[in-house]
Design a protein around this motif. Structure first.
Motif, PDB file in Angstrom:
ATOM      1  N   THR A   1      -6.678   5.469 -12.407  1.00 23.49           N
ATOM      2  CA  THR A   1      -6.936   5.854 -10.750  1.00 23.49           C
ATOM      3  C   THR A   1      -6.007   7.769 -11.020  1.00 23.49           C
TER       4      THR A   1
ATOM      5  N   HIS B   1      -3.319   2.734  -2.106  1.00 25.02           N
ATOM      6  CA  HIS B   1      -3.986   1.482  -3.529  1.00 25.02           C
ATOM      7  C   HIS B   1      -2.299   0.453  -2.768  1.00 25.02           C
TER       8      HIS B   1
ATOM      9  N   THR C   1       1.203  -1.180   0.079  1.00 26.19           N
ATOM     10  CA  THR C   1       0.192  -0.030   0.002  1.00 26.19           C
ATOM     11  C   THR C   1       1.209   1.579  -0.190  1.00 26.19           C
TER      12      THR C   1
ATOM     13  N   ASP D   1     -13.155  -0.209  -6.704  1.00 27.55           N
ATOM     14  CA  ASP D   1     -11.770  -0.564  -5.693  1.00 27.55           C
ATOM     15  C   ASP D   1     -11.347  -1.476  -5.862  1.00 27.55           C
TER      16      ASP D   1
ATOM     17  N   ASP E   1      -8.225  -1.636  -2.423  1.00 21.91           N
ATOM     18  CA  ASP E   1      -7.932   0.324  -2.351  1.00 21.91           C
ATOM     19  C   ASP E   1      -7.688  -0.287  -1.018  1.00 21.91           C
ATOM     20  N   SER E   2      -7.176   0.652  -0.221  1.00 21.60           N
ATOM     21  CA  SER E   2      -6.685   0.620   0.756  1.00 21.60           C
ATOM     22  C   SER E   2      -7.738   0.074   2.006  1.00 21.60           C
TER      23      SER E   2
ATOM     24  N   HIS F   1      -4.694  -5.105  -7.872  1.00 26.03           N
ATOM     25  CA  HIS F   1      -5.220  -4.127  -7.362  1.00 26.03           C
ATOM     26  C   HIS F   1      -5.766  -4.323  -5.960  1.00 26.03           C
TER      27      HIS F   1
END
Length: 285
Positions: free
Chosen positions: A111, A119, A64, A99, A85-86, A83
């Protein structure tokens, strides 16, 4: 050389001259200054800021990390890249979406870093993933972060250059509603906050594709900057020639800066190697 392109300047960027690092888990080539590679001659080309050709080993990846004020996209050549997302924890992803996306060949993820996102990208498969990571400079800072993902048809890329990104139709003055609608200038492309068009084509041996500068989608009509890249996909067997020029023949990993061209100019790209050539065109202001 086509008379219509006699005004064009074409300067090859050889693969062997790119920045290169092999970290074991990551084998990466940098066309422009990036991370520990710096060359003041190669900071950007128009709004094109980063073009990295990456191979990431199985079971590894980028943890991340944050991004701000950049338009970032990944073009998958082979293998698989996931991928996250956090905000999405592993095991809680649900279905494919903006996401979370498990990308394979033909997929592009985009993005908008805007005012800040975080991410990760990892290779959760059992084979190496090969992809291009590309950044463009946006026409405004502090944009709302956003993700887009699309799959682009392999067969269509074999008939002509297929547009992949085009400018957000509403332009730099887009309202919040227009940003949310995210309508691109060209149908079935991903919208980008830049006067920028990306296209890709898979050119058969002894075949020629033509790219119309600006892609009928841009605002700046004169003195555009087109970067042509031939990824390392065919073990050195692919080769292309730009605008019929013998000084613009590219081998795998090479690219070329095409400057001084105007919207509507036609750029011919021939496949002259022993294998089909997958070519990426990055057309910016």
């Amino acid at each position: 050389m086509s008379k219509a392109l006699s005004h064009a300047k074409i300067v090859p960027r050889r693969s062997s001259e790119r920045g290169h690092s092999d970290h074991g888990w990551l084998n990466t080539y940098h066309t422009f200054s990036f991370a520990n590679y710096y060359d003041p001659r190669f900071e950007n080309f128009g709004s094109l800021r980063v073009l990295n050709e990456d191979r990431v080993a199985a079971g590894t990846g980028f943890p991340t990390h944050p991004h701000r004020d950049a338009e970032i996209f990944s073009y998958i050549l082979s293998g698989e890249l996931t991928h996250r997302d956090s905000m999405v924890k592993k095991g809680a992803e649900g279905s494919q979406g903006d996401d979370f996306y498990r990308m394979k060949r033909g997929d592009v993820q985009f993005t908008t870093g805007g005012r800040g996102i975080a991410h990760s990208e990892g290779n959760e498969s059992n084979e190496t993933v090969h992809f291009l990571q590309i950044w463009a400079l946006p026409w405004a800072r502090g944009l709302t972060p956003r993700y887009h993902t699309r799959t682009f048809d392999e067969a269509a890329k074999r008939t002509a250059f297929l547009p992949i990104l085009s400018p957000l139709k509403a332009g730099p003055g887009a309202s919040a509603a227009e940003e949310e609608a995210a309508e691109p200038t060209l149908k079935d492309t991903i919208p980008i906050h830049a006067d920028f068009v990306m296209a890709a084509g898979i050119i058969g041996v002894d075949k020629r594709f033509k790219w119309t500068v600006g892609g009928d989608a841009v605002r700046k009509m004169t003195n555009r900057n087109v970067y042509v890249h031939l990824p390392m996909c065919k073990n050195g067997s692919a080769k292309i020639r730009i605008a019929g020029r013998e000084d613009a023949v590219l081998a795998e990993g090479d690219g070329a800066f095409v400057s001084g061209v105007n919207a509507g100019d036609v750029l011919s790209i021939e496949s002259i190697g022993e294998a089909e050539a997958e070519v990426v065109v990055l057309d910016s202001d």
